[in-house]
Motif scaffolding. Sequence first.
Motif, PDB file in Angstrom:
ATOM      1  N   UNK A  18      37.849  71.329 -25.723  1.00  0.00           N
ATOM      2  CA  UNK A  18      36.916  72.207 -24.998  1.00  0.00           C
ATOM      3  C   UNK A  18      36.187  73.147 -25.943  1.00  0.00           C
ATOM      4  N   UNK A  19      36.944  73.804 -26.826  1.00  0.00           N
ATOM      5  CA  UNK A  19      36.335  74.755 -27.759  1.00  0.00           C
ATOM      6  C   UNK A  19      35.442  74.064 -28.786  1.00  0.00           C
ATOM      7  N   UNK A  20      35.869  72.916 -29.264  1.00  0.00           N
ATOM      8  CA  UNK A  20      35.087  72.175 -30.257  1.00  0.00           C
ATOM      9  C   UNK A  20      33.798  71.632 -29.629  1.00  0.00           C
ATOM     10  N   UNK A  21      33.894  71.183 -28.383  1.00  0.00           N
ATOM     11  CA  UNK A  21      32.702  70.720 -27.673  1.00  0.00           C
ATOM     12  C   UNK A  21      31.710  71.853 -27.521  1.00  0.00           C
ATOM     13  N   UNK A  22      32.202  73.012 -27.102  1.00  0.00           N
ATOM     14  CA  UNK A  22      31.322  74.181 -26.940  1.00  0.00           C
ATOM     15  C   UNK A  22      30.658  74.544 -28.266  1.00  0.00           C
ATOM     16  N   UNK A  89      20.410  66.938 -42.296  1.00  0.00           N
ATOM     17  CA  UNK A  89      21.697  66.262 -42.496  1.00  0.00           C
ATOM     18  C   UNK A  89      22.902  67.192 -42.361  1.00  0.00           C
ATOM     19  N   UNK A  90      22.805  68.392 -42.921  1.00  0.00           N
ATOM     20  CA  UNK A  90      23.940  69.324 -42.836  1.00  0.00           C
ATOM     21  C   UNK A  90      24.211  69.750 -41.397  1.00  0.00           C
ATOM     22  N   UNK A  91      23.167  69.867 -40.593  1.00  0.00           N
ATOM     23  CA  UNK A  91      23.339  70.230 -39.186  1.00  0.00           C
ATOM     24  C   UNK A  91      23.898  69.058 -38.382  1.00  0.00           C
ATOM     25  N   UNK A  92      23.468  67.863 -38.716  1.00  0.00           N
ATOM     26  CA  UNK A  92      23.893  66.677 -37.968  1.00  0.00           C
ATOM     27  C   UNK A  92      25.386  66.417 -38.114  1.00  0.00           C
ATOM     28  N   UNK A  93      25.928  66.643 -39.296  1.00  0.00           N
ATOM     29  CA  UNK A  93      27.354  66.373 -39.517  1.00  0.00           C
ATOM     30  C   UNK A  93      28.186  67.652 -39.555  1.00  0.00           C
ATOM     31  N   UNK A  94      27.544  68.790 -39.512  1.00  0.00           N
ATOM     32  CA  UNK A  94      28.250  70.068 -39.610  1.00  0.00           C
ATOM     33  C   UNK A  94      29.220  70.339 -38.480  1.00  0.00           C
ATOM     34  N   UNK A  95      29.014  69.667 -37.331  1.00  0.00           N
ATOM     35  CA  UNK A  95      29.926  69.885 -36.200  1.00  0.00           C
ATOM     36  C   UNK A  95      31.362  69.527 -36.563  1.00  0.00           C
ATOM     37  N   UNK A  96      31.545  68.638 -37.522  1.00  0.00           N
ATOM     38  CA  UNK A  96      32.898  68.233 -37.931  1.00  0.00           C
ATOM     39  C   UNK A  96      33.688  69.451 -38.427  1.00  0.00           C
ATOM     40  N   UNK A  98      33.513  72.418 -37.503  1.00  0.00           N
ATOM     41  CA  UNK A  98      33.837  73.344 -36.424  1.00  0.00           C
ATOM     42  C   UNK A  98      35.301  73.293 -36.018  1.00  0.00           C
ATOM     43  N   UNK A  99      35.941  72.167 -36.262  1.00  0.00           N
ATOM     44  CA  UNK A  99      37.349  72.037 -35.890  1.00  0.00           C
ATOM     45  C   UNK A  99      38.220  73.014 -36.673  1.00  0.00           C
ATOM     46  N   UNK A 100      37.821  73.340 -37.891  1.00  0.00           N
ATOM     47  CA  UNK A 100      38.635  74.257 -38.701  1.00  0.00           C
ATOM     48  C   UNK A 100      38.748  75.624 -38.024  1.00  0.00           C
ATOM     49  N   UNK A 101      37.617  76.158 -37.589  1.00  0.00           N
ATOM     50  CA  UNK A 101      37.668  77.481 -36.960  1.00  0.00           C
ATOM     51  C   UNK A 101      38.347  77.416 -35.592  1.00  0.00           C
ATOM     52  N   UNK A 102      38.175  76.312 -34.876  1.00  0.00           N
ATOM     53  CA  UNK A 102      38.845  76.159 -33.581  1.00  0.00           C
ATOM     54  C   UNK A 102      40.360  76.170 -33.774  1.00  0.00           C
ATOM     55  N   UNK A 103      40.842  75.407 -34.743  1.00  0.00           N
ATOM     56  CA  UNK A 103      42.286  75.377 -35.000  1.00  0.00           C
ATOM     57  C   UNK A 103      42.806  76.736 -35.447  1.00  0.00           C
ATOM     58  N   UNK A 104      42.044  77.427 -36.293  1.00  0.00           N
ATOM     59  CA  UNK A 104      42.464  78.773 -36.733  1.00  0.00           C
ATOM     60  C   UNK A 104      42.579  79.713 -35.549  1.00  0.00           C
ATOM     61  N   UNK A 105      41.523  79.714 -34.701  1.00  0.00           N
ATOM     62  CA  UNK A 105      41.520  80.605 -33.537  1.00  0.00           C
ATOM     63  C   UNK A 105      42.713  80.346 -32.628  1.00  0.00           C
TER      64      UNK A 105
END
Length: 182
Positions: A18-22, A89-96, A98-105
């Motif tokens: 849910x958080x990663x999707x958002x 390119x950095x924006x297209x793959x940058x979502x990957x 995002x999982x780091x901050x989600x897991x930290x939170x």
Amino acid sequence: MHLEMETFIRKNRAEIGRLWTKKTLDSYPDRAADFFAKDRNRFSNPVGHHLREALNCCLDFLVADDTEETDLGPVAEFIKIRSVQEFKPSEAVGFIFGIKSVLRELAEAGSGEKFPAGDAEWIRVESRVDRLACLVFDLFAENRQKIYELRIGEIKRTGFRLLRKAHLLDPDSDPDIDPQAI
């Protein structure tokens, strides 16, 4: 991946998703993000559908053993979509990433402690995320290359047709067979 981190991800998978999707939807304009988030129909909302499938696949990749092969098909489909959208390119793959901050939170919220940056398990997770990002970037680059090749082919065909109409080329020559004809 160490069992404790794997257990954490499996136990919190729904919330992580849910958080990663958002976080990923935040890369889209507001109206588009709202639509992608709300409509779950795979036919009326292929972007939202492929996003959810891709993130689930990514989570599978993160909890997989280093020796296991994970099918990245859903990620490849989502990256095809991102490849034709107006993303750098950095924006297209940058979502990957995002999982780091989600897991930290989630880890900090659950334990009340600060994210242990030097912890071996976190380093392993971040290495897996980095590896995944490299694989996704390769997929993105392949798709963009195909798009550029299609554009170049279309430009060649258009130029060829114009030259043939102007009677500057043999009407029987084919630009795909005879590259010197252009």
